[in-house]
Design an enzyme around this catalytic site. Structure first.
Site, short mmCIF file in Angstrom:
data_model
loop_
_atom_site.label_atom_id
_atom_site.label_comp_id
_atom_site.label_asym_id
_atom_site.label_seq_id
_atom_site.Cartn_x
_atom_site.Cartn_y
_atom_site.Cartn_z
N GLY A 200 0.83 -1.21 0.00
CA GLY A 200 0.00 0.00 0.00
C GLY A 200 0.86 1.25 0.00
CG ASN A 201 -0.26 4.65 -1.60
OD1 ASN A 201 -0.97 5.50 -1.08
ND2 ASN A 201 -0.66 3.96 -2.67
NE ARG A 202 5.16 6.78 4.41
CZ ARG A 202 5.39 6.08 5.53
NH1 ARG A 202 4.47 6.03 6.46
NH2 ARG A 202 6.53 5.44 5.68
#
Ligand code: CTP
Length: 402
Positions: A200-202
């Site tokens: 995933g990412n932020r």
């Protein structure tokens, strides 16, 4: 419009705001809280407004004044908004005519806080303001200057002329996007490795939600494709997805009839080639996760775009002194994706991008637009992005005229 006045020293400045609004031709219905009447006389405000002051849910000849005021208003302004008023509004508590009216409206609301610096910076007030902004309420930040009691600091009510100018801008934008269908994406995609783990990412989705809220406020029919579970902005339909592939399917379907597509989501560029059907056990690992590219949704939309469609991409970059500038990276991405606008930010800069309530962006356009938005809250950035979209739509309409 409804002019709400709550009980703070700055209530006396509501008189000037009222005067300026009626001078500009507005029909102003003033609503005061009980505490406001301790700071400024009802008679003064009644004399300057278009209608007498209302104060109570019960004393009025009309049985339900708040619904008439809320439903009939084109705009509600609260000058000044005290910490108590802001808290009650954020919590949905309708303890008096003003808070009841704020809950009974779908009109734009402009809140102008004024209080001592310690109160303005208290985490409760900070969170309540963030909640209101997330719901699409406009907040005209207080200025720094002299406060009651001789103190100096942030918390002084914005200048009455600025309040009236902000109100005029909000009224000008009403209905600007009426009849336009818009698709907005928000959040970061999650690409599963196994049933419990993902890449995933932020991205928090806050900027995408703010853009969806702003488009809806200006009259667009908005469909939001999101990976995060935030409360939907008023009037916005949300489809929750998880992966880039699910996002592509949902966006492609919605974009078929949309005039505007805003790809604010942080879509994974790579995903695991295979997803394990059951949880990978520690003693079987570490696994070799082989990645493959995901579809580039934005580039695909741009390739298949209709001539009347406006497509906006985002570029989250990390800028270093010796590397290319944000403007150079934005220009390259604009070209590579074939978008009409790119909203670029340097996510390594303080207060910018992922998870923050604030952002600073550079908006570049195929038509040569280059607009810097300095660090501000995400609602203001959303307004700047939607301004750029609106200009493109109206330019197209002008070109289409015979
Ligand atoms: N985007 C997309 N589909 C992807 C990846 C990104 O639609 N698979 C969209 C994002 O929603 C955003 C823009 O493209 O609007 C961001 O592009 P980005 O991924 O940053 O650009 P890349 O072409 O991957 O370039 P790089 O990562 O090398 O900067």
């Amino acid at each position: 419009m409804v002019l709400g006045v709550s009980g703070g020293i700055a209530a006396y400045k509501a008189v000037e705001v009222c005067r300026r609004l009626t001078d500009a031709g507005a029909v102003v219905s003033p609503v005061m809280t009980a505490a406001a009447t301790r700071f400024v006389g009802e008679t003064t405000l009644s004399a300057l407004a278009s209608e007498p002051v209302r104060r109570s849910l019960f004393d009025d000849a009309e049985p339900i004044p708040h619904t008439r005021l809320g439903q009939g208003a084109d705009l509600i302004i609260v000058v000044p908004a005290t910490a108590r008023l802001i808290g009650a509004y954020a919590a949905g508590i309708s303890s008096d005519l003003l808070t009841a009216t704020l809950l009974a409206t779908r009109a734009p609301v402009l809140v102008c806080p004024a209080m001592h610096t310690e109160m303005w910076e208290h985490p409760a007030v900070v969170e309540n303001i963030a909640t209101l902004r997330r719901r699409g309420v406009h907040v005209l930040e207080p200025a720094a200057g002299r406060l009651a009691g001789g103190d100096v600091g942030r918390g002084r009510l914005a200048d009455p002329a600025d309040i009236v100018a902000a109100a005029a801008r909000l009224l000008d934008r009403r209905g600007e996007m009426a009849g336009v269908g818009a698709v907005v994406t928000a959040g970061g995609t999650r690409e599963p490795i196994d049933p419990v783990r993902f890449i995933g990412n932020r991205s928090s989705g806050k900027q995408g939600y703010a853009i969806a809220a702003e488009l809806a406020r200006r009259g667009a029919t908005v469909s939001l494709v999101s990976t995060v579970d935030l409360p939907p902005p008023p009037g916005v339909a949300v489809t929750v997805v998880e992966t880039a592939a699910e996002m592509e399917a949902a966006v492609t379907a919605a974009a078929a009839s949309a005039g505007v597509v805003v790809m604010a989501a942080a879509v994974a560029d790579f995903r695991p080639k295979a997803t394990a059907a059951t949880k990978i056990k520690k003693h079987d690992g570490p696994p070799d996760v082989v990645l493959e590219p995901t579809p580039d949704i934005l580039a695909g939309l741009c390739r298949r775009r209709r001539p009347d469609q406006v497509i906006v991409g985002f570029a989250a970059e990390t800028i270093v002194a010796e590397g290319p500038t944000l403007a150079e990276l934005a220009a390259t991405k604009l070209e590579a994706k074939g978008a009409d606008l790119i909203v670029a930010n340097d996510v390594a800069a303080p207060g910018v991008g992922f998870a923050h309530d604030t952002n600073a962006v550079l908006i570049v356009g195929r038509d040569g637009l280059r607009s810097n938005v300095d660090l501000t809250d995400k609602a203001q950035v959303a307004a700047a992005v939607v301004d750029a979209v609106t200009r493109l739509i109206h330019n197209q309409e002008e070109q289409d005229q015979p």
